[in-house]
Design a protein around this motif. Structure first.
Motif, PDB file in Angstrom:
ATOM      1  N   GLN A 215      -0.910  17.521   2.535  1.00  0.00           N
ATOM      2  CA  GLN A 215      -1.965  18.433   1.159  1.00  0.00           C
ATOM      3  C   GLN A 215      -2.199  18.714   2.525  1.00  0.00           C
ATOM      4  O   GLN A 215      -2.544  20.216   2.301  1.00  0.00           O
ATOM      5  CB  GLN A 215      -2.997  16.862   0.710  1.00  0.00           C
ATOM      6  CG  GLN A 215      -4.148  17.904  -0.554  1.00  0.00           C
ATOM      7  CD  GLN A 215      -5.142  17.455  -0.889  1.00  0.00           C
ATOM      8  OE1 GLN A 215      -5.346  15.630  -0.779  1.00  0.00           O
ATOM      9  NE2 GLN A 215      -5.092  17.591  -2.351  1.00  0.00           N
TER      10      GLN A 215
ATOM     11  N   LEU B 189       0.203  11.048   2.198  1.00  0.00           N
ATOM     12  CA  LEU B 189      -0.105  12.086   0.870  1.00  0.00           C
ATOM     13  C   LEU B 189      -1.026  13.116   1.362  1.00  0.00           C
ATOM     14  O   LEU B 189      -1.214  14.743   0.783  1.00  0.00           O
ATOM     15  CB  LEU B 189       0.009  11.837  -0.498  1.00  0.00           C
ATOM     16  CG  LEU B 189       1.032  10.327  -1.452  1.00  0.00           C
ATOM     17  CD1 LEU B 189      -0.301  10.281  -1.609  1.00  0.00           C
ATOM     18  CD2 LEU B 189       1.744  11.444  -1.870  1.00  0.00           C
ATOM     19  N   ALA B 190      -1.882  13.070   2.377  1.00  0.00           N
ATOM     20  CA  ALA B 190      -3.161  13.667   2.753  1.00  0.00           C
ATOM     21  C   ALA B 190      -2.181  14.806   3.633  1.00  0.00           C
ATOM     22  O   ALA B 190      -2.892  15.400   3.945  1.00  0.00           O
ATOM     23  CB  ALA B 190      -4.146  12.492   3.423  1.00  0.00           C
TER      24      ALA B 190
ATOM     25  N   ASN C 153       3.161   6.876   1.482  1.00  0.00           N
ATOM     26  CA  ASN C 153       1.372   6.077   1.418  1.00  0.00           C
ATOM     27  C   ASN C 153       0.649   7.242   1.130  1.00  0.00           C
ATOM     28  O   ASN C 153       0.661   8.231   1.092  1.00  0.00           O
ATOM     29  CB  ASN C 153       1.681   5.204   2.498  1.00  0.00           C
ATOM     30  CG  ASN C 153       1.509   5.992   3.852  1.00  0.00           C
ATOM     31  OD1 ASN C 153       1.664   7.273   4.420  1.00  0.00           O
ATOM     32  ND2 ASN C 153       1.995   4.922   5.203  1.00  0.00           N
ATOM     33  N   GLU C 154      -1.102   6.560   1.373  1.00  0.00           N
ATOM     34  CA  GLU C 154      -1.970   7.911   1.395  1.00  0.00           C
ATOM     35  C   GLU C 154      -2.200   8.929   2.274  1.00  0.00           C
ATOM     36  O   GLU C 154      -2.131   9.491   2.218  1.00  0.00           O
ATOM     37  CB  GLU C 154      -3.060   6.792   1.254  1.00  0.00           C
ATOM     38  CG  GLU C 154      -3.115   5.739   0.128  1.00  0.00           C
ATOM     39  CD  GLU C 154      -4.764   5.266  -0.469  1.00  0.00           C
ATOM     40  OE1 GLU C 154      -5.276   5.168   0.984  1.00  0.00           O
ATOM     41  OE2 GLU C 154      -5.170   4.798  -1.368  1.00  0.00           O
ATOM     42  N   ARG C 155      -1.307   7.761   3.827  1.00  0.00           N
ATOM     43  CA  ARG C 155      -1.561   8.715   5.605  1.00  0.00           C
ATOM     44  C   ARG C 155      -0.719   9.990   4.502  1.00  0.00           C
ATOM     45  O   ARG C 155      -1.212  11.357   4.852  1.00  0.00           O
ATOM     46  CB  ARG C 155      -1.564   7.696   6.766  1.00  0.00           C
ATOM     47  CG  ARG C 155      -1.336   8.849   6.902  1.00  0.00           C
ATOM     48  CD  ARG C 155      -1.516   8.330   8.326  1.00  0.00           C
ATOM     49  NE  ARG C 155       0.049   7.560   8.477  1.00  0.00           N
ATOM     50  CZ  ARG C 155       0.599   6.525   9.428  1.00  0.00           C
ATOM     51  NH1 ARG C 155      -0.643   6.428  10.493  1.00  0.00           N
ATOM     52  NH2 ARG C 155       1.230   5.763   9.269  1.00  0.00           N
TER      53      ARG C 155
ATOM     54  N   HIS D 190      -3.377  -0.664  -4.409  1.00  0.00           N
ATOM     55  CA  HIS D 190      -2.895  -1.900  -3.103  1.00  0.00           C
ATOM     56  C   HIS D 190      -2.999  -3.015  -3.908  1.00  0.00           C
ATOM     57  O   HIS D 190      -3.387  -4.157  -3.323  1.00  0.00           O
ATOM     58  CB  HIS D 190      -3.888  -1.812  -1.968  1.00  0.00           C
ATOM     59  CG  HIS D 190      -4.646   0.148  -1.734  1.00  0.00           C
ATOM     60  ND1 HIS D 190      -5.371   0.071  -0.424  1.00  0.00           N
ATOM     61  CD2 HIS D 190      -3.250   1.011  -2.290  1.00  0.00           C
ATOM     62  CE1 HIS D 190      -4.706   1.235  -0.450  1.00  0.00           C
ATOM     63  NE2 HIS D 190      -3.928   2.216  -0.773  1.00  0.00           N
TER      64      HIS D 190
ATOM     65  N   LEU E 263       0.664   1.709  -4.031  1.00  0.00           N
ATOM     66  CA  LEU E 263       0.206   3.044  -4.210  1.00  0.00           C
ATOM     67  C   LEU E 263      -1.010   3.194  -4.575  1.00  0.00           C
ATOM     68  O   LEU E 263      -2.206   3.226  -4.065  1.00  0.00           O
ATOM     69  CB  LEU E 263       1.464   4.373  -4.123  1.00  0.00           C
ATOM     70  CG  LEU E 263       0.306   5.541  -3.535  1.00  0.00           C
ATOM     71  CD1 LEU E 263       0.376   5.279  -1.834  1.00  0.00           C
ATOM     72  CD2 LEU E 263       1.442   6.337  -3.831  1.00  0.00           C
ATOM     73  N   ILE E 264      -0.847   2.841  -6.001  1.00  0.00           N
ATOM     74  CA  ILE E 264      -2.058   2.883  -6.630  1.00  0.00           C
ATOM     75  C   ILE E 264      -3.255   2.198  -6.599  1.00  0.00           C
ATOM     76  O   ILE E 264      -4.397   2.568  -6.289  1.00  0.00           O
ATOM     77  CB  ILE E 264      -1.430   3.030  -7.912  1.00  0.00           C
ATOM     78  CG1 ILE E 264      -0.654   4.116  -8.386  1.00  0.00           C
ATOM     79  CG2 ILE E 264      -2.830   3.691  -8.997  1.00  0.00           C
ATOM     80  CD1 ILE E 264      -0.746   5.471  -6.984  1.00  0.00           C
TER      81      ILE E 264
ATOM     82  N   PHE F  40       2.327  15.384  -5.681  1.00  0.00           N
ATOM     83  CA  PHE F  40       1.276  15.021  -6.443  1.00  0.00           C
ATOM     84  C   PHE F  40       1.764  15.347  -8.070  1.00  0.00           C
ATOM     85  O   PHE F  40       1.524  14.395  -9.035  1.00  0.00           O
ATOM     86  CB  PHE F  40      -0.503  15.506  -6.292  1.00  0.00           C
ATOM     87  CG  PHE F  40      -0.704  15.024  -4.730  1.00  0.00           C
ATOM     88  CD1 PHE F  40      -1.439  13.801  -4.787  1.00  0.00           C
ATOM     89  CD2 PHE F  40      -0.665  15.526  -4.345  1.00  0.00           C
ATOM     90  CE1 PHE F  40      -1.564  13.340  -3.550  1.00  0.00           C
ATOM     91  CE2 PHE F  40      -1.700  15.296  -3.346  1.00  0.00           C
ATOM     92  CZ  PHE F  40      -1.789  13.457  -2.722  1.00  0.00           C
TER      93      PHE F  40
ATOM     94  N   ASN G 111       1.170  -1.263  -0.016  1.00  0.00           N
ATOM     95  CA  ASN G 111       0.088  -0.003  -0.085  1.00  0.00           C
ATOM     96  C   ASN G 111       0.600   1.191  -0.227  1.00  0.00           C
ATOM     97  O   ASN G 111       0.098   2.437   0.371  1.00  0.00           O
ATOM     98  CB  ASN G 111      -1.170  -0.227   1.004  1.00  0.00           C
ATOM     99  CG  ASN G 111      -0.382   0.547   2.787  1.00  0.00           C
ATOM    100  OD1 ASN G 111       0.976  -0.302   2.240  1.00  0.00           O
ATOM    101  ND2 ASN G 111      -0.916   0.497   3.742  1.00  0.00           N
ATOM    102  N   GLU G 112       2.230   1.024  -0.622  1.00  0.00           N
ATOM    103  CA  GLU G 112       2.857   2.303  -0.620  1.00  0.00           C
ATOM    104  C   GLU G 112       4.220   1.996  -1.307  1.00  0.00           C
ATOM    105  O   GLU G 112       3.945   1.324  -2.085  1.00  0.00           O
ATOM    106  CB  GLU G 112       3.791   2.656   0.903  1.00  0.00           C
ATOM    107  CG  GLU G 112       4.404   1.334   1.215  1.00  0.00           C
ATOM    108  CD  GLU G 112       4.902   1.181   3.103  1.00  0.00           C
ATOM    109  OE1 GLU G 112       4.476   2.534   3.326  1.00  0.00           O
ATOM    110  OE2 GLU G 112       5.749   0.612   3.988  1.00  0.00           O
TER     111      GLU G 112
END
Length: 330
Positions: A298, A294-295, A290-292, A271, A268-269, A309, A231-232
């Protein structure tokens, strides 16, 4: 001619005390906010660290109103003293929390360990100061007695806020200190040699690294394994790694990865399962994205996050173009 007398002088003195209290507290809070924002590289952290101090001051003025104590020369210095004591504990907590996060990469565990370590000296210091000021209750001079009890109440409020409210406010906020930024080594020109950092200043590249998780892999250790769920993705900061594929019972070498290259992006994209092994040929440092992460980028640093991004989109576009070219060649 102008009127004078004890009543007029008393009113003027009272106005000076009230105005002095407002200006001194306002100036102190602004300076502390600026210093903490610079120290922890975030206006949000500066604001959050001030909230426990403000609450302690509100408790002080509430206690004064409840007990009928007036604002005078003696009581006017309590709030300023309380700010200094509360900020000291907050800085100690934040600095330790930053070190624990860098070591564990787990926000909840880092907060628990910080309270376990820094909480004890804060308890001891606050208890000693509170008891010290409570000894003023034995004074025969009433203003000294009021000064002692109000200061002890304020210290107790600041102590509770720093150990209960401040950790709760920072439970989901990543702490980065100025020292982390200064001492982090990313090699020469990271914004030029690492594609993910393209368009960023060196200091911004360090902020991105500190917001993420920088992992170390000794020589021979697998970074990712074929068939594992991912996931990363990873950005190679230093070292060299081999990409190997298990196919028809044989292990085929695909390519070498060097500084700045990205791998594991499909994890990452999508999973999805990893399609190859990546093994460290020498000691490797890689940034996990990972998504966390990136969030957080942002939300906390939107301008830097927008460039990250864009760079990830470029990496995916380049990888898609390579795959298309290879399939056309085959």
């Amino acid at each position: 001619m102008r009127p004078t007398g004890s009543l007029i002088l008393l009113n003027e003195a009272t106005e000076d005390i009230v105005w002095g209290q407002i200006t001194s507290l306002g100036f102190a809070l602004v300076v502390i906010f600026v210093v903490l924002s610079l120290m922890f590289l975030s206006a949000k952290i500066g604001l959050l660290s001030l909230l426990p101090n403000l609450l302690a001051i509100l408790v002080l003025f509430g206690a004064m109103g409840w007990t009928g104590v007036t604002l005078n020369l003696g009581t006017s210095i309590i709030a300023s003293s309380a700010i200094g004591l509360a900020v000291e504990d907050a800085i100690r907590y934040l600095a330790r929390l930053s070190a624990e996060i860098q070591a564990t990469h787990d926000q909840e565990l880092a907060i628990f360990q910080t309270i376990s370590t820094v909480g004890k000296p804060i308890i001891y210091a606050s208890t000693a100061l509170g008891l010290g000021f409570l000894t003023l209750l034995f004074s025969n001079f009433v203003p000294i007695q009021k000064f002692g009890i109000l200061t002890a109440i304020t210290i107790a409020a600041a102590f509770v806020n720093d150990l209960v409210l401040l950790p709760a406010l920072l439970a989901t906020t990543r702490i980065i200190t100025l020292w982390d930024l200064l001492y982090l080594a990313l090699g020469r020109d990271p914004h030029k040699t690492i594609g993910l950092f393209s368009g960023l200043r060196p200091s911004q590249a360090k902020i991105v690294t500190l917001m993420g998780e920088l992992k170390s892999f000794p020589r021979g250790q697998p970074i990712i394994r074929q068939g594992e769920m991912g996931n990363e993705m990873y950005v190679l900061i230093s070292g060299v790694a081999d990409v190997l594929v298990h196919q028809d019972g044989q292990l085929r070498h695909v390519r070498k990865l060097r500084r700045g290259e990205v791998f594991g992006e499909m994890g990452l994209i999508r999973h999805d399962k990893r399609t190859a092994d990546v093994i460290a040929v020498e000691d490797v440092e890689a940034l996990a994205v990972n998504e966390r992460f990136l969030a957080s980028m942002q939300r906390r640093y939107p301008r830097i996050g927008a460039k990250i991004f864009l760079n990830i989109a470029k990496v995916l576009s380049d990888r898609l173009e390579q795959e298309t070219s290879q399939r056309a060649a085959n």
